[in-house]
Design a protein around this motif. Structure first.
Motif, PDB file in Angstrom:
ATOM      1  N   UNK A  67       0.816  -1.213   0.000  1.00  0.00           N
ATOM      2  CA  UNK A  67       0.000   0.000   0.000  1.00  0.00           C
ATOM      3  C   UNK A  67       0.856   1.272   0.000  1.00  0.00           C
ATOM      4  N   UNK A  68       2.176   1.105   0.076  1.00  0.00           N
ATOM      5  CA  UNK A  68       3.125   2.226   0.111  1.00  0.00           C
ATOM      6  C   UNK A  68       2.960   3.105   1.349  1.00  0.00           C
ATOM      7  N   UNK A  69       2.620   2.450   2.478  1.00  0.00           N
ATOM      8  CA  UNK A  69       2.542   3.163   3.749  1.00  0.00           C
ATOM      9  C   UNK A  69       3.868   3.113   4.496  1.00  0.00           C
ATOM     10  N   UNK A  70       4.589   2.017   4.328  1.00  0.00           N
ATOM     11  CA  UNK A  70       5.842   1.875   5.061  1.00  0.00           C
ATOM     12  C   UNK A  70       6.965   1.491   4.111  1.00  0.00           C
ATOM     13  N   UNK A  71       8.179   1.620   4.629  1.00  0.00           N
ATOM     14  CA  UNK A  71       9.363   1.292   3.845  1.00  0.00           C
ATOM     15  C   UNK A  71      10.356   0.558   4.733  1.00  0.00           C
ATOM     16  N   UNK A  72      11.064  -0.372   4.118  1.00  0.00           N
ATOM     17  CA  UNK A  72      12.134  -1.092   4.814  1.00  0.00           C
ATOM     18  C   UNK A  72      13.426  -0.335   4.531  1.00  0.00           C
ATOM     19  N   UNK A  73      14.180  -0.047   5.575  1.00  0.00           N
ATOM     20  CA  UNK A  73      15.442   0.688   5.426  1.00  0.00           C
ATOM     21  C   UNK A  73      16.573  -0.073   6.095  1.00  0.00           C
ATOM     22  N   UNK A  74      17.723   0.022   5.482  1.00  0.00           N
ATOM     23  CA  UNK A  74      18.916  -0.525   6.117  1.00  0.00           C
ATOM     24  C   UNK A  74      19.633   0.623   6.812  1.00  0.00           C
ATOM     25  N   UNK A  75      20.176   0.326   7.957  1.00  0.00           N
ATOM     26  CA  UNK A  75      20.910   1.318   8.735  1.00  0.00           C
ATOM     27  C   UNK A  75      22.371   0.885   8.769  1.00  0.00           C
ATOM     28  N   UNK A  76      23.279   1.772   8.342  1.00  0.00           N
ATOM     29  CA  UNK A  76      24.700   1.411   8.373  1.00  0.00           C
ATOM     30  C   UNK A  76      25.116   0.957   9.778  1.00  0.00           C
ATOM     31  N   UNK A  77      25.818  -0.157   9.820  1.00  0.00           N
ATOM     32  CA  UNK A  77      26.286  -0.680  11.100  1.00  0.00           C
ATOM     33  C   UNK A  77      25.306  -1.622  11.775  1.00  0.00           C
ATOM     34  N   UNK A  78      24.094  -1.747  11.240  1.00  0.00           N
ATOM     35  CA  UNK A  78      23.096  -2.663  11.813  1.00  0.00           C
ATOM     36  C   UNK A  78      22.868  -3.808  10.842  1.00  0.00           C
ATOM     37  N   UNK A  79      22.698  -5.005  11.376  1.00  0.00           N
ATOM     38  CA  UNK A  79      22.435  -6.165  10.527  1.00  0.00           C
ATOM     39  C   UNK A  79      20.969  -6.267  10.148  1.00  0.00           C
ATOM     40  N   UNK A  80      20.103  -5.773  10.991  1.00  0.00           N
ATOM     41  CA  UNK A  80      18.661  -5.904  10.745  1.00  0.00           C
ATOM     42  C   UNK A  80      18.112  -4.657  10.064  1.00  0.00           C
ATOM     43  N   UNK A  85       7.406   4.487   8.742  1.00  0.00           N
ATOM     44  CA  UNK A  85       6.252   5.014   8.032  1.00  0.00           C
ATOM     45  C   UNK A  85       6.763   6.003   6.995  1.00  0.00           C
ATOM     46  N   UNK A  86       6.293   5.892   5.777  1.00  0.00           N
ATOM     47  CA  UNK A  86       6.725   6.820   4.736  1.00  0.00           C
ATOM     48  C   UNK A  86       6.150   8.209   4.983  1.00  0.00           C
ATOM     49  N   UNK A  87       6.946   9.204   4.716  1.00  0.00           N
ATOM     50  CA  UNK A  87       6.510  10.592   4.843  1.00  0.00           C
ATOM     51  C   UNK A  87       5.283  10.810   3.964  1.00  0.00           C
ATOM     52  N   UNK A  88       4.266  11.423   4.485  1.00  0.00           N
ATOM     53  CA  UNK A  88       3.031  11.736   3.753  1.00  0.00           C
ATOM     54  C   UNK A  88       2.298  10.502   3.230  1.00  0.00           C
ATOM     55  N   UNK A  89       2.407   9.374   3.921  1.00  0.00           N
ATOM     56  CA  UNK A  89       1.777   8.137   3.459  1.00  0.00           C
ATOM     57  C   UNK A  89       0.265   8.290   3.299  1.00  0.00           C
ATOM     58  N   UNK A  90      -0.380   8.909   4.271  1.00  0.00           N
ATOM     59  CA  UNK A  90      -1.833   9.055   4.195  1.00  0.00           C
ATOM     60  C   UNK A  90      -2.209  10.012   3.076  1.00  0.00           C
ATOM     61  N   UNK A  91      -1.515  11.104   2.987  1.00  0.00           N
ATOM     62  CA  UNK A  91      -1.752  12.095   1.945  1.00  0.00           C
ATOM     63  C   UNK A  91      -1.634  11.435   0.572  1.00  0.00           C
ATOM     64  N   UNK A  92      -0.543  10.687   0.382  1.00  0.00           N
ATOM     65  CA  UNK A  92      -0.328  10.037  -0.919  1.00  0.00           C
ATOM     66  C   UNK A  92      -1.397   9.005  -1.207  1.00  0.00           C
ATOM     67  N   UNK A  93      -1.897   8.310  -0.202  1.00  0.00           N
ATOM     68  CA  UNK A  93      -2.920   7.298  -0.462  1.00  0.00           C
ATOM     69  C   UNK A  93      -4.192   7.938  -1.000  1.00  0.00           C
TER      70      UNK A  93
END
Length: 156
Positions: A67-80, A85-93
């Motif tokens: 639904x493009x409400x959330x995003x998976x991100x990698x963080x440098x130095x973290x394995x997981x 929540x994506x910025x303006x997710x509700x607005x974009x929907x």
């Protein structure tokens, strides 16, 4: 707000989303991510916060990503990976669904034309088509009004 009160508020928000038609687990995950600290949560943290299995979180995350409400991100130095929540997710929907109203109105108009032997059904289809056209006309204005409101009241 204490963490306990934030969790309770997120659960109340999830209940509202469920009442509006969203599946329960995606609603809970989405509300948890709204209340998440900067950087979001890992899948494990979501499991712990919500008291649910990894499979439940995985399905909810997949649904919310579609639904493009959330995003998976990698963080440098973290394995997981972390979920945010994506910025303006509700607005974009709402913006993204604008063409749906026009298409739905056209389909309902076609239905109404085919229902000429049933005036009550024809009227229902025509009424809903009219409402969909109204939404299609008003949505750009509402989006513009929101942009002005948001700019004049940042943080609200």
């Amino acid at each position: 707000m204490t963490e306990h009160r934030a969790i309770e508020a997120a659960e109340r928000g999830a209940a509202v989303m469920v009442a509006a038609g969203m599946p329960r687990m995606p609603a809970r995950v989405m509300m948890a991510l709204i209340a998440a600290p900067e950087g979001g949560y890992t899948a494990g943290e979501l499991c712990e916060r919500l008291g649910v299995s990894a499979a439940a979180v995985s399905g909810a995350v997949r649904y919310l990503q579609q639904l493009h409400f959330i995003q998976r991100r990698t963080v440098p130095g973290e394995r997981r990976e972390r979920y945010v929540l994506l910025e303006d997710a509700f607005y974009r929907s709402v913006v993204d669904n604008d063409p749906v109203y026009t298409r739905a109105a056209a389909i309902l108009d076609d239905m109404a034309a085919e229902l000429d032997d049933d005036p009550a059904a024809q009227q229902r289809a025509a009424d809903i088509a009219g409402f969909m056209r109204f939404l299609a006309r008003r949505m750009p204005q509402l989006i513009d009004e929101w942009a002005v409101e948001r700019a004049s009241h940042p943080g609200h």
